[in-house]
Scaffold this active site. Sequence first.
Site, PDB file in Angstrom:
ATOM      1  N   CYS A 201       0.810  -1.230   0.000  1.00 31.72           N
ATOM      2  CA  CYS A 201       0.000   0.000   0.000  1.00 31.72           C
ATOM      3  C   CYS A 201       0.840   1.277   0.000  1.00 31.72           C
ATOM      4  CB  CYS A 201      -0.990  -0.004   1.155  1.00 31.72           C
ATOM      5  SG  CYS A 201      -0.252   0.071   2.802  1.00 31.72           S
TER       6      CYS A 201
ATOM      7  N   HIS B 122      -2.271   1.069   6.788  1.00 29.29           N
ATOM      8  CA  HIS B 122      -2.752   1.063   5.403  1.00 29.29           C
ATOM      9  C   HIS B 122      -2.984   2.497   4.937  1.00 29.29           C
ATOM     10  CE1 HIS B 122      -4.204  -0.984   1.890  1.00 29.29           C
ATOM     11  NE2 HIS B 122      -5.286  -0.243   1.879  1.00 29.29           N
TER      12      HIS B 122
ATOM     13  N   HIS C 209      -5.923   1.907  -3.934  1.00 24.72           N
ATOM     14  CA  HIS C 209      -4.915   1.417  -2.998  1.00 24.72           C
ATOM     15  C   HIS C 209      -4.450   0.034  -3.426  1.00 24.72           C
ATOM     16  CE1 HIS C 209      -7.995  -0.998  -0.509  1.00 24.72           C
ATOM     17  NE2 HIS C 209      -8.644  -0.496  -1.541  1.00 24.72           N
TER      18      HIS C 209
END
Length: 182
Positions: free
Chosen positions: A81, A134, A152
């Site tokens: 990510c 994340h 993402h």
Amino acid sequence: MLKKIAILLFCCTATRAVNPISTERIALTSTPNTENVRENTVDSTAVIPLQTTGDDIVNTARKYLGKRYRFGHRGPNAFDCSGFTSYIYEQEGVRIGRSSRDQFREGEKISIPDLRKGDLVFFGRGGSKHHINHVGIVTEVDPDKGRFNFIHACSRGVAIDTYPDIKYYVSRYVSARRILPD
């Protein structure tokens, strides 16, 4: 030895200059999209091309839809990510930290109603800023409904999801940051 130190000092100081008209520091290094870049006033590690927009970031990010997820990878064929976000920003001439935790410390904190394309959104275990794990890039925003799409690198690869439709991310949402200037 002194000659090497003098050359090193010259090289380090020659890459930066002060704009005599303002107090803003200007980096004289070249980037993929521009010759003139401006240092991010919030985080001195980020260097931002003057004309980079959120649309530029999103358009570049969309080119990698479907690329696979691989922990620790930073593209162009596989990403994790934060590797994805740092790679995309770098393609537009903007340097940001490599990890999601580093990226969380950059730019300006913003709320969901203030989101724009290109902003970074952060998620963490239990929605805690102490457990950022994340990050994604905002692609679309509906501020009236508190909704946004973000691209993402996740277990499915590079994908676009909608917050708050994916319940997994609702309980983990922490904050958003604006890297690009207004």
